[in-house]
Design a protein around this motif. Sequence first.
Motif, mmCIF file in Angstrom:
data_model
loop_
_atom_site.group_PDB
_atom_site.id
_atom_site.type_symbol
_atom_site.label_atom_id
_atom_site.label_comp_id
_atom_site.label_asym_id
_atom_site.label_seq_id
_atom_site.Cartn_x
_atom_site.Cartn_y
_atom_site.Cartn_z
ATOM 1 N N PRO A 134 0.798 -1.224 0.000
ATOM 2 C CA PRO A 134 0.000 0.000 0.000
ATOM 3 C C PRO A 134 0.836 1.282 0.000
ATOM 4 O O PRO A 134 0.841 2.048 0.956
ATOM 5 C CB PRO A 134 -0.826 -0.139 1.283
ATOM 6 N N ASP A 135 1.549 1.505 -1.080
ATOM 7 C CA ASP A 135 2.277 2.767 -1.228
ATOM 8 C C ASP A 135 2.352 3.114 -2.702
ATOM 9 O O ASP A 135 2.134 2.264 -3.578
ATOM 10 C CB ASP A 135 3.671 2.697 -0.603
ATOM 11 N N ALA A 136 2.657 4.379 -2.992
ATOM 12 C CA ALA A 136 2.601 4.873 -4.361
ATOM 13 C C ALA A 136 3.609 4.189 -5.272
ATOM 14 O O ALA A 136 3.322 3.927 -6.445
ATOM 15 C CB ALA A 136 2.830 6.385 -4.369
ATOM 16 N N SER A 137 4.784 3.877 -4.750
ATOM 17 C CA SER A 137 5.798 3.228 -5.578
ATOM 18 C C SER A 137 5.350 1.850 -6.030
ATOM 19 O O SER A 137 5.537 1.470 -7.192
ATOM 20 C CB SER A 137 7.119 3.134 -4.810
ATOM 21 N N ALA A 138 4.753 1.098 -5.122
ATOM 22 C CA ALA A 138 4.255 -0.231 -5.486
ATOM 23 C C ALA A 138 3.104 -0.128 -6.465
ATOM 24 O O ALA A 138 3.012 -0.910 -7.428
ATOM 25 C CB ALA A 138 3.814 -0.984 -4.231
ATOM 26 N N LEU A 139 2.219 0.837 -6.262
ATOM 27 C CA LEU A 139 1.096 1.021 -7.182
ATOM 28 C C LEU A 139 1.593 1.390 -8.574
ATOM 29 O O LEU A 139 1.084 0.890 -9.585
ATOM 30 C CB LEU A 139 0.154 2.096 -6.641
ATOM 31 N N SER A 209 2.191 8.512 7.401
ATOM 32 C CA SER A 209 2.296 9.277 6.155
ATOM 33 C C SER A 209 3.378 10.334 6.290
ATOM 34 O O SER A 209 3.668 10.799 7.402
ATOM 35 C CB SER A 209 0.964 9.954 5.818
ATOM 36 N N PRO A 210 3.978 10.736 5.169
ATOM 37 C CA PRO A 210 4.934 11.844 5.225
ATOM 38 C C PRO A 210 4.311 13.131 5.754
ATOM 39 O O PRO A 210 4.985 13.920 6.419
ATOM 40 C CB PRO A 210 5.372 11.991 3.763
ATOM 41 N N SER A 211 3.019 13.354 5.473
ATOM 42 C CA SER A 211 2.373 14.560 5.984
ATOM 43 C C SER A 211 2.268 14.524 7.507
ATOM 44 O O SER A 211 2.375 15.574 8.171
ATOM 45 C CB SER A 211 0.991 14.750 5.355
ATOM 46 N N ALA A 212 2.081 13.349 8.067
ATOM 47 C CA ALA A 212 2.055 13.220 9.525
ATOM 48 C C ALA A 212 3.437 13.513 10.111
ATOM 49 O O ALA A 212 3.554 14.161 11.158
ATOM 50 C CB ALA A 212 1.592 11.830 9.928
ATOM 51 N N VAL A 213 4.472 13.040 9.441
ATOM 52 C CA VAL A 213 5.843 13.324 9.887
ATOM 53 C C VAL A 213 6.079 14.827 9.904
ATOM 54 O O VAL A 213 6.592 15.394 10.888
ATOM 55 C CB VAL A 213 6.872 12.634 8.967
ATOM 56 N N ALA A 214 5.704 15.498 8.826
ATOM 57 C CA ALA A 214 5.905 16.945 8.735
ATOM 58 C C ALA A 214 5.097 17.685 9.796
ATOM 59 O O ALA A 214 5.578 18.671 10.379
ATOM 60 C CB ALA A 214 5.524 17.435 7.339
ATOM 61 N N PRO A 233 7.341 2.701 3.171
ATOM 62 C CA PRO A 233 8.657 3.225 2.775
ATOM 63 C C PRO A 233 8.711 4.742 2.655
ATOM 64 O O PRO A 233 9.729 5.354 2.999
ATOM 65 C CB PRO A 233 8.923 2.555 1.423
ATOM 66 N N THR A 234 7.650 5.374 2.170
ATOM 67 C CA THR A 234 7.709 6.834 2.034
ATOM 68 C C THR A 234 7.697 7.507 3.402
ATOM 69 O O THR A 234 8.378 8.524 3.609
ATOM 70 C CB THR A 234 6.546 7.364 1.176
ATOM 71 N N THR A 235 6.934 6.953 4.330
ATOM 72 C CA THR A 235 6.929 7.501 5.685
ATOM 73 C C THR A 235 8.274 7.278 6.351
ATOM 74 O O THR A 235 8.801 8.172 7.028
ATOM 75 C CB THR A 235 5.815 6.848 6.514
ATOM 76 N N THR A 236 8.850 6.105 6.147
ATOM 77 C CA THR A 236 10.166 5.828 6.721
ATOM 78 C C THR A 236 11.207 6.800 6.193
ATOM 79 O O THR A 236 12.036 7.326 6.947
ATOM 80 C CB THR A 236 10.577 4.378 6.407
ATOM 81 N N SER A 237 11.165 7.069 4.896
ATOM 82 C CA SER A 237 12.104 8.031 4.311
ATOM 83 C C SER A 237 11.914 9.415 4.914
ATOM 84 O O SER A 237 12.891 10.117 5.217
ATOM 85 C CB SER A 237 11.919 8.093 2.794
#
Length: 269
Positions: A134-139, A209-214, A233-237
Motif C-alpha cells: 500500500p504505497d505509491a511506488s508499489a502502485l 504518512s509523510p504529511s504526519a511526519v511533517a 517506505p515513504t513515511t520511513t524516508s
Amino acid sequence: MAALVTATPTGADLLPGPVVLVRPDRNEADAAALRDAGLTVLVEPYLSVTTADDPAPALALLDVLDPRRTGRDTWLVLTSARTMAHWAALVGPHLLYAALAAAHEGGLRVACVGSATAATLPDGMSPTLTATNPDASALLHDLLAATAYPMLALLPGSAIARPTLADGLTAAGWAVRTAAVYDTRSVLTRPASADLLANGTAAALVLRSPSAVAAVAGFVQPDPSVTIVAVGPTTTSAVREQGWSAVTPDSPDSGAVARALFRALTRSQ
C-alpha cells in the motif's frame, strides 16, 4: 484544541507512557491492536483534512470519465480511502456515482493503493488492480506491469500528494490528469501530546504518512527515548529525513504495527 482520547488496556500497563496516534481519522484499528498488545493509547490529531475549496478540478476530472472520451484506455487511480468522499462532496454523490457507473460500463479500469481504498468504491464496482504493497511506488510498479502500452490515468487526491505516481506514469508515456479533492494541513494549535513527545513521557509515536511526519516535526522534536513507528517506505524516508530513528513494520496492518512496536519497546526495557 483537539480532544484527547485514551484507550487503556484492562491488564497492567507494560510501559509508563502512552503510544501517540496523530492521524486526523481512522485511528480505531491501530488503537484497538495496540490496546490488545497491552499498551496505553493516546489519540490526538496533528492533521486536519478538509474538502478542497475549488470544485473546478474535480468537475473537470468527472467530465473526463465520459466513456465516449476514454473507454478501456483509462485508469482511475485512487491512493487514499479519503478520496471518494471528498470528490463526491465537491461534485455531488449522485452525479459522481452515475458517471463512474457509465465509465465502468464503458471499460474504465480502477487501481487502488490498498483494500481500505478499494472498499470506498460504489456498490457493484471493484478494483481491477490493488497494489501489492500500500504505497505509491508499489502502485506505480503494478500499474506499469499490468499494461502493455501507455494509457490515461485520472488521479483525484490530496492537494499535497507526493508526485511519485504522477511523475512515474508521465515518464512512462502515460497521459495524467490530477485533481485536488481534499487538503491536508497541520492543526493550528500545538497538540498537548507534543510535550509528552518532547520530554520522553510518551513511550512511542506511530506515523503513517509523510504529511504526519511533517506535522509532528512542525510542533516538536521527539525525545530520542520515544520509539517511532514509521509505516511504509515513504513515511520511513520522511522520518529519516528528519534525523529520527524508526521501527518499520513488515506490513501496514494494525496488528503488524502493534507487534513491531511491542517487540521494540520490550527490547528496550
